[in-house]
Design a protein around this motif. Structure first.
Motif, mmCIF file in Angstrom:
data_model
loop_
_atom_site.group_PDB
_atom_site.id
_atom_site.type_symbol
_atom_site.label_atom_id
_atom_site.label_comp_id
_atom_site.label_asym_id
_atom_site.label_seq_id
_atom_site.Cartn_x
_atom_site.Cartn_y
_atom_site.Cartn_z
ATOM 1 N N ILE A 112 0.842 -1.208 0.000
ATOM 2 C CA ILE A 112 0.000 0.000 0.000
ATOM 3 C C ILE A 112 0.873 1.253 0.000
ATOM 4 C CG2 ILE A 112 -1.620 1.359 1.399
ATOM 5 C CD1 ILE A 112 -2.852 -1.355 2.250
ATOM 6 N N LEU A 113 1.906 1.273 0.845
ATOM 7 C CA LEU A 113 2.776 2.446 0.913
ATOM 8 C C LEU A 113 3.502 2.692 -0.401
ATOM 9 C CD1 LEU A 113 4.307 2.110 4.499
ATOM 10 C CD2 LEU A 113 2.563 3.723 3.705
ATOM 11 N N ILE A 114 3.942 1.635 -1.051
ATOM 12 C CA ILE A 114 4.636 1.803 -2.329
ATOM 13 C C ILE A 114 3.659 2.234 -3.421
ATOM 14 C CG2 ILE A 114 5.839 0.531 -4.154
ATOM 15 C CD1 ILE A 114 7.154 -1.117 -1.870
ATOM 16 N N LYS A 115 2.499 1.603 -3.470
ATOM 17 C CA LYS A 115 1.542 1.878 -4.533
ATOM 18 C C LYS A 115 0.933 3.282 -4.424
ATOM 19 C CE LYS A 115 -2.457 0.017 -6.905
ATOM 20 N NZ LYS A 115 -3.450 -1.023 -6.984
ATOM 21 N N HIS A 116 0.661 3.742 -3.211
ATOM 22 C CA HIS A 116 -0.034 5.015 -3.004
ATOM 23 C C HIS A 116 0.866 6.076 -2.376
ATOM 24 C CE1 HIS A 116 -3.853 3.232 -4.107
ATOM 25 N NE2 HIS A 116 -3.590 2.213 -3.298
ATOM 26 N N ARG A 117 2.169 6.007 -2.601
ATOM 27 C CA ARG A 117 3.099 6.927 -1.948
ATOM 28 C C ARG A 117 2.845 8.381 -2.324
ATOM 29 N NH1 ARG A 117 5.800 4.046 -5.623
ATOM 30 N NH2 ARG A 117 6.772 5.145 -7.361
ATOM 31 N N ASN A 118 2.463 8.649 -3.575
ATOM 32 C CA ASN A 118 2.227 10.028 -3.988
ATOM 33 C C ASN A 118 1.015 10.643 -3.287
ATOM 34 O OD1 ASN A 118 4.421 9.954 -5.692
ATOM 35 N ND2 ASN A 118 3.217 9.301 -7.459
ATOM 36 N N ALA A 119 0.021 9.850 -2.993
ATOM 37 C CA ALA A 119 -1.158 10.356 -2.287
ATOM 38 C C ALA A 119 -0.899 10.489 -0.785
ATOM 39 C CB ALA A 119 -2.346 9.430 -2.533
ATOM 40 N N LEU A 120 0.013 9.678 -0.227
ATOM 41 C CA LEU A 120 0.263 9.677 1.204
ATOM 42 C C LEU A 120 1.264 10.733 1.662
ATOM 43 C CD1 LEU A 120 0.445 5.827 1.802
ATOM 44 C CD2 LEU A 120 -1.379 7.364 2.492
ATOM 45 N N PRO B 21 1.760 14.062 1.059
ATOM 46 C CA PRO B 21 1.279 15.340 1.613
ATOM 47 C C PRO B 21 0.678 15.192 3.017
ATOM 48 C CG PRO B 21 0.535 15.087 -0.650
ATOM 49 C CD PRO B 21 1.145 13.792 -0.245
ATOM 50 N N GLY B 22 -0.050 14.106 3.260
ATOM 51 C CA GLY B 22 -0.627 13.872 4.585
ATOM 52 C C GLY B 22 0.446 13.621 5.628
ATOM 53 N N LEU B 23 1.489 12.870 5.263
ATOM 54 C CA LEU B 23 2.585 12.621 6.193
ATOM 55 C C LEU B 23 3.332 13.912 6.507
ATOM 56 C CD1 LEU B 23 3.993 9.244 4.838
ATOM 57 C CD2 LEU B 23 2.729 9.637 6.952
ATOM 58 N N LYS B 24 3.459 14.782 5.521
ATOM 59 C CA LYS B 24 4.121 16.069 5.736
ATOM 60 C C LYS B 24 3.326 16.910 6.732
ATOM 61 C CE LYS B 24 5.839 20.180 3.452
ATOM 62 N NZ LYS B 24 5.870 20.984 2.258
#
Length: 147
Positions: free
Chosen positions: A37-45, A47-50
């Motif tokens: 999940i982290l690899i596949k959706h890294r671009n969406a995740l 900004p939220g992690l930032k």
């Protein structure tokens, strides 16, 4: 069976460790799925992690330090005290029941914005009824051992 070819068909069970077999498989399956999940959706995740990092480092005005550390403290105390009370009443689920009521009540008080009598009554009712229902269903209907 012997030391030869047939010894590979011998089965020995370590009863001290046998209950950990499936939890280990499930844990590694969940870790693997999290990685995918982290690899596949890294671009969406990202900004939220930032934003989460900025909140924790104090760069966000929306971060509630009291709620954050209160939740951590209450949850730690809940699990510890559930174990302690469960040791006093072994195999009854009373540790879960007796500690869930104050935990839900205190956690709800931590997150409610308006502490009116109506809200306090709803919180108190929920803090008593929800753990009782869960305890009854898990311990008595399904026979699941609770701490």
């Amino acid at each position: 069976m012997g030391d030869g070819f047939l010894s590979m068909f011998e089965v020995s069970v370590s009863f001290e460790q046998s209950h950990l077999f499936f939890p280990r498989i499930i844990t590694w399956a969940l870790v693997l799925m999290l990685g995918v999940i982290l690899i596949k959706h890294r671009n969406a995740l990202l900004p939220g992690l930032k934003r989460a990092g900025e909140a924790v480092l104090g760069k966000s005005e929306e971060f509630h330090w009291t709620r954050f550390f209160g939740t951590l403290t209450l949850t730690t105390a809940y699990f510890y005290l559930m174990y302690v009370v469960g040791g006093i009443f072994p195999n009854t689920g009373y540790g879960f029941l007796f500690m869930s009521v104050p935990f839900i009540f205190c956690l709800s008080l931590l997150y409610v914005d308006q502490k009116t009598w109506k809200n306090l009554a709803i919180i108190a009712a929920t803090a008593v009824i929800a753990p009782l229902l869960v305890w009854f269903m898990l311990a008595h209907l399904f026979g699941i051992t609770l701490p």
